[in-house]
Scaffold this motif. Structure first.
Motif, PDB file in Angstrom:
ATOM      1  N   GLN A   1      -0.877  10.058   4.988  1.00  0.00           N
ATOM      2  CA  GLN A   1      -1.558  10.055   6.278  1.00  0.00           C
ATOM      3  C   GLN A   1      -1.411  11.392   6.994  1.00  0.00           C
ATOM      4  OE1 GLN A   1      -3.553   7.310   7.410  1.00  0.00           O
ATOM      5  NE2 GLN A   1      -4.262   9.128   8.494  1.00  0.00           N
TER       6      GLN A   1
ATOM      7  N   THR B   1       2.928   6.317   2.142  1.00  0.00           N
ATOM      8  CA  THR B   1       1.947   6.067   3.197  1.00  0.00           C
ATOM      9  C   THR B   1       1.992   7.140   4.281  1.00  0.00           C
ATOM     10  OG1 THR B   1       2.315   3.711   2.814  1.00  0.00           O
ATOM     11  CG2 THR B   1       1.016   4.309   4.744  1.00  0.00           C
TER      12      THR B   1
ATOM     13  N   ASP C   1       3.049  -3.448   4.313  1.00  0.00           N
ATOM     14  CA  ASP C   1       2.665  -2.037   4.269  1.00  0.00           C
ATOM     15  C   ASP C   1       1.188  -1.829   4.597  1.00  0.00           C
ATOM     16  OD1 ASP C   1       5.214  -1.158   3.602  1.00  0.00           O
ATOM     17  OD2 ASP C   1       4.877  -1.452   1.451  1.00  0.00           O
ATOM     18  N   TYR C   2       0.503  -2.926   4.938  1.00  0.00           N
ATOM     19  CA  TYR C   2      -0.917  -2.860   5.316  1.00  0.00           C
ATOM     20  C   TYR C   2      -1.052  -3.225   6.791  1.00  0.00           C
ATOM     21  CZ  TYR C   2      -1.488  -2.824   0.263  1.00  0.00           C
ATOM     22  OH  TYR C   2      -1.399  -2.500  -1.065  1.00  0.00           O
TER      23      TYR C   2
ATOM     24  N   THR D   1       1.245   3.558  -2.082  1.00  0.00           N
ATOM     25  CA  THR D   1       0.935   3.692  -0.654  1.00  0.00           C
ATOM     26  C   THR D   1       0.494   2.360  -0.059  1.00  0.00           C
ATOM     27  OG1 THR D   1      -0.411   4.896   0.980  1.00  0.00           O
ATOM     28  CG2 THR D   1      -1.477   4.324  -1.094  1.00  0.00           C
ATOM     29  N   GLY D   2       0.659   2.268   1.254  1.00  0.00           N
ATOM     30  CA  GLY D   2       0.043   1.196   2.026  1.00  0.00           C
ATOM     31  C   GLY D   2      -1.223   1.723   2.664  1.00  0.00           C
ATOM     32  N   THR D   3      -1.648   1.136   3.779  1.00  0.00           N
ATOM     33  CA  THR D   3      -2.908   1.512   4.427  1.00  0.00           C
ATOM     34  C   THR D   3      -2.910   2.972   4.855  1.00  0.00           C
ATOM     35  OG1 THR D   3      -3.307  -0.717   5.243  1.00  0.00           O
ATOM     36  CG2 THR D   3      -4.415   1.074   6.400  1.00  0.00           C
ATOM     37  N   ILE D   4      -3.979   3.685   4.474  1.00  0.00           N
ATOM     38  CA  ILE D   4      -4.202   5.037   4.972  1.00  0.00           C
ATOM     39  C   ILE D   4      -5.564   5.090   5.651  1.00  0.00           C
ATOM     40  CG2 ILE D   4      -2.684   6.219   3.357  1.00  0.00           C
ATOM     41  CD1 ILE D   4      -5.071   6.800   1.594  1.00  0.00           C
TER      42      ILE D   4
END
Length: 492
Positions: free
Chosen positions: A46, A42, A96-97, A69-72
């Motif tokens: 980013q 992540t 992870d979000y 990955t989590g939120t990008i």
């Protein structure tokens, strides 16, 4: 063109050219992004997006591998390019979000421009695992959520969410297994979604593509298989609307609706073209417009729609649910060159998340166009239409007669969730029309494979109706009255 305008145009072109020259391709590995499927990337992804945006824009390229990955967050002038064999893999850890924020998503964009997601790679949200892990934390009291129908209402991440973005290109990718709506474009302008595949039956509420209050939106050459509405136009803001939207050459499958307007319809829809699309194995309607929240629908063309094995053909409905005193409207809808087959059995049986068996007892529902009293649906054209029904409705199972008393007894249901089955048994096997002003049937063929106890068409409070070349095909129909008019008039 004036000299000033020529100078402004030249400066804009020069700036665009400079931007294009500055744009570069960057390999994901350049930023330490790992493709082993276990390293959480992540932060690295980013930082890559931030760097590329700050340095003139370009593509972040992912090659063969699995990138966890989590939120990008997307930034202006950046394209994520997934080569064939590259998988952007959503983390199964809900933390992870962006938990607790509206429209939580794996790929999130707000207020940016010139962005894209391209290539032949895959975005896999791992949504079922994410949803189950979220439910575990909810049951433990770590995350608060009302759990509607034992499903998390909030915090489930979408695969893609873009809000107030301009100049967006989504091309050739596959998006699968979202925990919530798969891809949402909310108040975006100049969007092209072309040749993508959506395969998301991972959990409930897996809308395939949601187009919300967008302008100049094209959805082309794409395939959508979703647990919830496949291709869905929505309007969440009473001051906004979907305008200039084209949906062309797409195939849709859903355990809800194939191509739908609504259900949330606060603002409206204008200048919508739906051309050469296919729908199959779909639980609810092949095509539906629902405006229960005050939204206005104007100038819609549906041309060359082919639907096979779908629970309902066509449903147009004005309601009064969350309209806050505003009156919704549907005016100027042309549906032409249409072929639809409605089966006797449940059309989505065997899929991972089937549509519910609801609003029973009832026989197969007809296509329906239903406004409200004093608020009719206006100016509808049905041209070159063929709908095949199973027939064989059983009056001993569910019955609705066509006497004035029986027709008047059908409730308005203005505040109910707008769905083709909401009235339970309806009195026609092919078309039920109520509160309509101005409708034309031209070269319409209605086929029942088995004998029906109901007439083909019932019109209740319908004005200015025209029927030209309407063919009713039903076994043993000799002498049967196939058209019933109640408080209705036909044009001579």
């Amino acid at each position: 063109m004036s000299a000033v305008k020529r100078i402004v145009s030249f400066v804009a072109l020069l700036a665009c050219s400079i931007g294009m020259l500055q744009a570069k391709d960057y390999n994901a590995s350049f930023f330490g992004i790992k493709s082993n499927g276990t390293t959480l990337n992540t932060t690295s992804i980013q930082r890559a997006i931030d760097y590329i945006s700050a340095n003139g824009g370009g593509k972040l390229k992912f090659y063969v591998g699995r990138y966890l990955t989590g939120t990008i967050h997307m930034k202006s002038n950046v394209t994520l390019h997934l080569e064939e064999g590259a998988v952007l893999l959503g983390s199964t850890n809900i933390n992870d979000y962006n938990v607790g924020t509206p429209n939580n998503a794996l790929i999130y964009a707000k207020g940016v421009e010139n962005i894209g997601i391209t290539g032949k790679g895959v975005i896999d949200g791992q949504g079922r695992e994410v949803a189950y892990n979220l439910m575990d934390l909810i049951h433990k009291g770590i995350i608060e959520d009302p759990l509607d129908y034992d499903r998390p209402r909030n915090n489930r991440p979408k695969a893609i969410y873009m809000r107030e973005c301009n100049n967006v290109t989504i091309k050739r990718i596959t998006v699968k297994n979202s925990a919530d709506w798969v891809s949402v474009y909310d108040q975006c302008k100049d969007v092209l979604v072309d040749s993508i595949t959506i395969d998301s039956k991972a959990f409930w509420n897996n809308d395939g593509i949601d187009i919300v209050d967008c302008q100049n939106f094209k959805l082309l050459n794409s395939y959508v298989d979703a647990a919830d509405d496949a291709i869905c136009l929505k309007s969440h803001d009473a001051s906004k609307l979907n305008e200039n939207v084209e949906i062309r050459n797409c195939t849709a499958r859903s355990s809800a609706n194939g191509i739908k307007f609504g259900t949330v319809s606060a603002g409206g829809y204008k200048n919508i073209r739906i051309i050469n699309n296919k729908v199959y194995d779909t639980f609810r309607s092949a095509f539906t417009i629902a405006t229960p929240d005050g939204g206005i629908v104007e100038n819609v063309l549906v041309d060359s729609l082919y639907a096979y094995n779908t629970g309902n053909a066509i449903y147009l409905r004005i309601g009064a649910r969350w309209n806050k005193g505003r009156k919704g409207a549907i005016k100027g809808v042309t549906m032409q060159n249409i072929y639809i087959e409605v089966p006797a059995e449940k059309p989505d049986a065997g899929y991972a998340y089937e549509g519910p068996v609801e609003d029973n007892p009832r026989n197969i529902s007809p296509a329906s166009i239903i406004g409200l009293k004093g608020q009719p649906i206006e100016d509808i054209i049905l041209r070159n239409v063929e709908i095949v029904y199973p027939g064989g409705s059983n009056p001993n199972y569910a019955f609705r007669g066509v006497s004035a008393k029986e027709l008047d007894a059908i409730p308005e249901m203005a505040e109910a969730y707008p769905e083709f089955s909401q009235f339970k048994e309806l009195p026609a096997w092919a078309f039920y029309l109520r509160h309509v002003d101005g409708i034309q049937f031209e070269n319409v063929k209605l086929i029942a494979k088995e004998k029906e106890y109901r007439p083909a068409i019932v019109m209740d409070d319908v004005k200015n109706a025209s029927l030209k070349q309407v063919d009713y095909q039903e076994p043993g129909k000799k002498g049967k009255k196939q058209l019933v008019l109640h408080n209705s008039t036909l044009k001579k």
